[in-house]
Scaffold this motif. Structure first.
Motif, PDB file in Angstrom:
ATOM      1  N   ASN A 123      10.202   5.986  -0.634  1.00  0.00           N
ATOM      2  CA  ASN A 123       9.131   5.411   0.179  1.00  0.00           C
ATOM      3  C   ASN A 123       9.266   3.915   0.431  1.00  0.00           C
ATOM      4  O   ASN A 123       8.380   3.314   1.015  1.00  0.00           O
ATOM      5  CB  ASN A 123       7.772   5.702  -0.477  1.00  0.00           C
ATOM      6  CG  ASN A 123       6.712   6.013   0.547  1.00  0.00           C
ATOM      7  OD1 ASN A 123       7.018   6.422   1.650  1.00  0.00           O
ATOM      8  ND2 ASN A 123       5.471   5.782   0.194  1.00  0.00           N
ATOM      9  N   ARG A 175       7.081   1.535  12.151  1.00  0.00           N
ATOM     10  CA  ARG A 175       5.754   0.925  12.212  1.00  0.00           C
ATOM     11  C   ARG A 175       4.934   1.426  11.038  1.00  0.00           C
ATOM     12  O   ARG A 175       5.157   2.507  10.518  1.00  0.00           O
ATOM     13  CB  ARG A 175       5.038   1.348  13.505  1.00  0.00           C
ATOM     14  CG  ARG A 175       5.741   0.940  14.772  1.00  0.00           C
ATOM     15  CD  ARG A 175       5.189   1.775  15.910  1.00  0.00           C
ATOM     16  NE  ARG A 175       5.409   3.197  15.662  1.00  0.00           N
ATOM     17  CZ  ARG A 175       4.609   4.161  16.078  1.00  0.00           C
ATOM     18  NH1 ARG A 175       3.522   3.875  16.719  1.00  0.00           N
ATOM     19  NH2 ARG A 175       4.897   5.419  15.831  1.00  0.00           N
ATOM     20  N   TRP A 176       3.991   0.625  10.619  1.00  0.00           N
ATOM     21  CA  TRP A 176       3.033   1.127   9.634  1.00  0.00           C
ATOM     22  C   TRP A 176       1.716   0.432   9.805  1.00  0.00           C
ATOM     23  O   TRP A 176       1.606  -0.589  10.395  1.00  0.00           O
ATOM     24  CB  TRP A 176       3.530   0.953   8.202  1.00  0.00           C
ATOM     25  CG  TRP A 176       4.262  -0.301   7.963  1.00  0.00           C
ATOM     26  CD1 TRP A 176       3.792  -1.576   7.984  1.00  0.00           C
ATOM     27  CD2 TRP A 176       5.663  -0.411   7.692  1.00  0.00           C
ATOM     28  NE1 TRP A 176       4.768  -2.460   7.726  1.00  0.00           N
ATOM     29  CE2 TRP A 176       5.924  -1.777   7.535  1.00  0.00           C
ATOM     30  CE3 TRP A 176       6.696   0.516   7.545  1.00  0.00           C
ATOM     31  CZ2 TRP A 176       7.209  -2.232   7.244  1.00  0.00           C
ATOM     32  CZ3 TRP A 176       7.952   0.034   7.257  1.00  0.00           C
ATOM     33  CH2 TRP A 176       8.203  -1.322   7.119  1.00  0.00           C
ATOM     34  N   GLU A 202       1.851   1.764  -3.619  1.00  0.00           N
ATOM     35  CA  GLU A 202       0.706   2.245  -4.393  1.00  0.00           C
ATOM     36  C   GLU A 202       0.404   3.706  -4.078  1.00  0.00           C
ATOM     37  O   GLU A 202       0.128   4.495  -4.976  1.00  0.00           O
ATOM     38  CB  GLU A 202      -0.536   1.393  -4.081  1.00  0.00           C
ATOM     39  CG  GLU A 202      -0.490   0.027  -4.714  1.00  0.00           C
ATOM     40  CD  GLU A 202      -1.850  -0.664  -4.664  1.00  0.00           C
ATOM     41  OE1 GLU A 202      -2.636  -0.355  -3.752  1.00  0.00           O
ATOM     42  OE2 GLU A 202      -2.099  -1.500  -5.544  1.00  0.00           O
ATOM     43  N   GLY A 203       0.454   4.037  -2.773  1.00  0.00           N
ATOM     44  CA  GLY A 203       0.181   5.408  -2.370  1.00  0.00           C
ATOM     45  C   GLY A 203       1.113   6.388  -3.041  1.00  0.00           C
ATOM     46  O   GLY A 203       0.707   7.454  -3.498  1.00  0.00           O
ATOM     47  N   SER A 204       2.368   6.001  -3.128  1.00  0.00           N
ATOM     48  CA  SER A 204       3.359   6.869  -3.755  1.00  0.00           C
ATOM     49  C   SER A 204       3.148   6.959  -5.266  1.00  0.00           C
ATOM     50  O   SER A 204       3.140   8.049  -5.842  1.00  0.00           O
ATOM     51  CB  SER A 204       4.759   6.344  -3.443  1.00  0.00           C
ATOM     52  OG  SER A 204       5.718   7.041  -4.171  1.00  0.00           O
ATOM     53  N   LEU A 205       2.943   5.826  -5.913  1.00  0.00           N
ATOM     54  CA  LEU A 205       2.722   5.813  -7.368  1.00  0.00           C
ATOM     55  C   LEU A 205       1.490   6.631  -7.732  1.00  0.00           C
ATOM     56  O   LEU A 205       1.475   7.362  -8.719  1.00  0.00           O
ATOM     57  CB  LEU A 205       2.562   4.378  -7.871  1.00  0.00           C
ATOM     58  CG  LEU A 205       3.809   3.504  -7.839  1.00  0.00           C
ATOM     59  CD1 LEU A 205       3.442   2.055  -8.163  1.00  0.00           C
ATOM     60  CD2 LEU A 205       4.847   4.002  -8.832  1.00  0.00           C
ATOM     61  N   ALA A 206       0.434   6.519  -6.884  1.00  0.00           N
ATOM     62  CA  ALA A 206      -0.816   7.218  -7.178  1.00  0.00           C
ATOM     63  C   ALA A 206      -0.657   8.731  -7.102  1.00  0.00           C
ATOM     64  O   ALA A 206      -1.473   9.473  -7.627  1.00  0.00           O
ATOM     65  CB  ALA A 206      -1.912   6.761  -6.218  1.00  0.00           C
ATOM     66  N   LEU A 207       0.394   9.192  -6.421  1.00  0.00           N
ATOM     67  CA  LEU A 207       0.636  10.634  -6.362  1.00  0.00           C
ATOM     68  C   LEU A 207       1.462  11.112  -7.551  1.00  0.00           C
ATOM     69  O   LEU A 207       1.813  12.276  -7.646  1.00  0.00           O
ATOM     70  CB  LEU A 207       1.360  10.997  -5.059  1.00  0.00           C
ATOM     71  CG  LEU A 207       0.505  10.905  -3.799  1.00  0.00           C
ATOM     72  CD1 LEU A 207       1.377  10.976  -2.562  1.00  0.00           C
ATOM     73  CD2 LEU A 207      -0.523  12.022  -3.775  1.00  0.00           C
ATOM     74  N   THR A 215       9.559   6.194  -5.975  1.00  0.00           N
ATOM     75  CA  THR A 215       8.842   5.424  -4.964  1.00  0.00           C
ATOM     76  C   THR A 215       9.798   4.553  -4.162  1.00  0.00           C
ATOM     77  O   THR A 215       9.747   4.519  -2.934  1.00  0.00           O
ATOM     78  CB  THR A 215       7.766   4.550  -5.634  1.00  0.00           C
ATOM     79  OG1 THR A 215       6.843   5.404  -6.294  1.00  0.00           O
ATOM     80  CG2 THR A 215       7.029   3.704  -4.623  1.00  0.00           C
ATOM     81  N   SER A 259       0.819  -1.215   0.000  1.00  0.00           N
ATOM     82  CA  SER A 259       0.000   0.000   0.000  1.00  0.00           C
ATOM     83  C   SER A 259       0.854   1.267   0.000  1.00  0.00           C
ATOM     84  O   SER A 259       0.439   2.292  -0.520  1.00  0.00           O
ATOM     85  CB  SER A 259      -0.931   0.001   1.215  1.00  0.00           C
ATOM     86  OG  SER A 259      -0.181   0.043   2.411  1.00  0.00           O
ATOM     87  N   LEU A 260       2.063   1.186   0.577  1.00  0.00           N
ATOM     88  CA  LEU A 260       2.932   2.366   0.574  1.00  0.00           C
ATOM     89  C   LEU A 260       3.455   2.643  -0.830  1.00  0.00           C
ATOM     90  O   LEU A 260       3.582   3.787  -1.252  1.00  0.00           O
ATOM     91  CB  LEU A 260       4.110   2.176   1.538  1.00  0.00           C
ATOM     92  CG  LEU A 260       3.760   2.067   3.013  1.00  0.00           C
ATOM     93  CD1 LEU A 260       5.019   1.993   3.861  1.00  0.00           C
ATOM     94  CD2 LEU A 260       2.908   3.242   3.449  1.00  0.00           C
ATOM     95  N   TYR A 270      12.525   2.706   4.732  1.00  0.00           N
ATOM     96  CA  TYR A 270      11.946   1.839   5.758  1.00  0.00           C
ATOM     97  C   TYR A 270      12.591   0.455   5.779  1.00  0.00           C
ATOM     98  O   TYR A 270      12.384  -0.308   6.698  1.00  0.00           O
ATOM     99  CB  TYR A 270      10.438   1.685   5.551  1.00  0.00           C
ATOM    100  CG  TYR A 270       9.751   2.970   5.179  1.00  0.00           C
ATOM    101  CD1 TYR A 270      10.034   4.145   5.870  1.00  0.00           C
ATOM    102  CD2 TYR A 270       8.855   3.025   4.129  1.00  0.00           C
ATOM    103  CE1 TYR A 270       9.432   5.337   5.519  1.00  0.00           C
ATOM    104  CE2 TYR A 270       8.247   4.222   3.780  1.00  0.00           C
ATOM    105  CZ  TYR A 270       8.539   5.370   4.471  1.00  0.00           C
ATOM    106  OH  TYR A 270       7.955   6.536   4.118  1.00  0.00           O
TER     107      TYR A 270
END
Lengths: 285, 262
Positions: free
Chosen positions: A183, A284-285, A167-172, A179, A164-165, A187
């Protein structure tokens, strides 16, 4: 019938407990024996002097320095290579025959005996590439040996970052590399490093790969560049224990050297554990 | 598809338009000949049972399906009249223009500020003042500013679920998109947080074209102007929300919204 079953089960559990304790006992005995016989011979002089009379007197300073140099250069070579390979394998490559071949190669590499790595290093780095018997040749050889460990550890660290991290980055509108760089790597880098240190700990204690590529039994001076030969703890120990003209006389030195090497590897490994605990709390995530 | 529109929509701008669109995951066909026009600055709800293809449709509008191996699209999706699946399309620019909010809030394990500033930064803003302004504006728009303005440097992970989702909305708004895709944005939230997200959608519709996938019929009825009902990869019915919910043209639609299946 039922009683028999219960009795059998108890015996099996008992056997497993015994075996587990045996493992602990074996490790305990080795450590205890080395500490007991090595500790009295470790002194400031032993740690800070050059060996004299083929190691029968004096210390092991150049071997400590040599092992330190080998480990450092090995990390500098293997860590970036292994991490880059892991990023490619987890983030970029697509599943297929080519990927399976790469995976097979990595597993095979992990299973190659260390003396074979030594001979490979001798052929490629020492002779063919002309590095001579040197820190560079030895470290390159050790790097080849621990690459599989580093790649696998790094892959695990990358896979632990949730999809999801990404995807979140790619979607921006981030590119794939942005990414990964911004992102994913931040981590996972701690996991990559701590996992890799365990491989490095193994490299520090290996004799066979450096036997033909880097190590000398005695050198009167410290290495000045990575093209110099060095003394190394595992090799020093090997020679004292098997090649020395008077093996029984240098036994205390053997134990003391073994203890120093043991502490060094233990130190590297516990460093990895502490780092991991520290970052686990933070990440943490 | 039966077109239930009785009114004339020529006054409305078409923002997104799917033309004869088919979609495959490997050999499995998941969307069949979708033709749909999404109007600018309206909220369009996508409803239908799980696995009906509504999320796939949503994710094909910002090409998030590209990252799935074996995904293949046929036909066209036009945004402002331009086919986004043409090879000349800059996916980065597309995703900047088409923001997305995911089902499970996915704040980055960074500070609140860095989360919102992530998008502007990757698109080249580095000026601290500009970034601060964007972050403040985006958080205000997402209705989160008052709650977090004093702790922008604390980790986004410490926010509550509802706050995290509003942060993700703020993060999407920070790159100044024109279209917002929301994939069940409130499905993991409690009723109060859900209500806040719905209020927020009501405000955002003034400036953005919003597509929202939802499993919650009441939610679709409350927040959307238009509703599309998907079933087994087909767009069964599409029209004004009021009409779909009060007088659906298709039997399947009626069965679904009245809870007879799905």
């Amino acid at each position: 019938m039922n009683k028999q079953k219960i009795f059998l089960e108890k015996i099996i559990i008992f056997a497993m407990v015994i075996i587990t304790y045996l493992i602990i006992a074996a490790v305990g005995y080795i450590v205890f024996d080395i500490v007991l016989k090595g500790m009295p011979h470790i002194s400031l002089g032993f740690l800070t002097q050059f060996p004299r009379k083929s190691g029968a007197e004096g210390g092991i300073l150049p071997a400590i320095v040599g092992t330190f140099c080998l480990v450092t250069v090995t990390i500098l070579i293997a860590l970036p290579l292994g991490m880059a390979a892991a990023v490619y394998l987890t983030e970029y490559s697509r599943q297929g025959r080519f990927m399976n071949t790469i995976r097979l190669a990595i597993i095979t590499l992990a299973g190659v005996p260390s003396i074979v790595f030594g001979l490979f290093g001798l052929g490629l780095f020492v002779i063919f590439l002309g590095f001579g018997t040197s820190i560079l040749a030895g470290s390159l050889t050790l790097a080849c040996m621990i690459l599989p460990t580093i790649i696998v550890a790094s892959e695990e660290a990358l896979k632990a970052v949730p999809k999801s991290l990404r995807e979140g980055s790619l979607a921006l509108g981030a590119t794939k590399w942005q990414t990964i760089y911004k992102n994913v790597l931040p981590y996972s880098i701690s996991g990559m490093i701590t996992g890799s240190i365990l491989g490095v700990g193994r490299a520090a204690g290996e004799t066979a790969p450096i036997l033909l590529t880097a190590a000398a039994f005695f050198l009167p001076k410290m290495p000045k560049s990575i093209f110099d030969q060095v003394m190394a703890l595992p090799y020093h120990l090997y020679v004292l224990a098997t090649q020395h003209p008077d093996i029984t006389a240098v036994r205390p030195k053997q134990y003391a050297t073994a203890l120093v090497l043991l502490l060094l590897v233990l130190g590297i490994n516990s460093g990895a554990v502490i780092l991991r605990l520290h970052y686990r709390k933070k990440c943490r995530w | 598809m039966n077109n239930p529109f009785n009114e004339d929509f020529t006054d409305k701008t078409v923002k997104v338009c799917a033309k004869n669109m088919n979609f495959y995951y490997g050999k499995t066909k998941v969307l069949f000949d979708i033709n749909m026009q999404v109007y600018a600055k309206q909220v369009t709800g996508l409803i239908g049972p799980s696995g009906c293809g509504k999320s796939t449709f949503l994710r094909s509008i910002n090409r998030m399906n590209d990252i799935i191996e074996g995904a293949k699209i046929e036909g066209q999706i036009l945004i402002d009249g331009k086919d986004i699946y043409k090879s000349a399309t800059d996916v980065v620019q597309l995703r900047k223009k088409v923001g997305m909010v995911f089902q499970k809030s996915n704040p980055f394990p960074k500070s609140i500020f860095d989360n919102v500033a992530y998008g502007p930064r990757i698109h080249g803003s580095s000026n601290k003042r500009t970034l601060s302004e964007i972050v403040e504006k985006s958080l205000i728009r997402a209705g989160l500013w008052e709650e977090v303005k004093d702790r922008l440097d604390t980790s986004a992970i410490d926010l509550s679920g509802g706050q995290q989702q509003r942060l993700c909305i703020a993060r999407a708004l920070a790159v100044d998109p024109e279209i917002l895709l929301m994939d069940e944005p409130a499905s993991a939230l409690d009723p109060r947080s859900t209500a806040r997200i719905e209020d927020l959608i009501g405000e955002l519709r003034k400036d953005y074209t919003i597509l929202i996938v939802t499993h919650n019929m009441q939610q679709a009825a409350r927040v959307s102007d238009f509703t599309a009902f998907f079933y087994e990869g087909n767009l069964v019915e599409y029209g004004r929300t009021k009409q779909i919910f009060t007088n659906p043209a298709e039997k399947q639609t009626e069965d679904y919204i009245t809870g007879r299946f799905g």
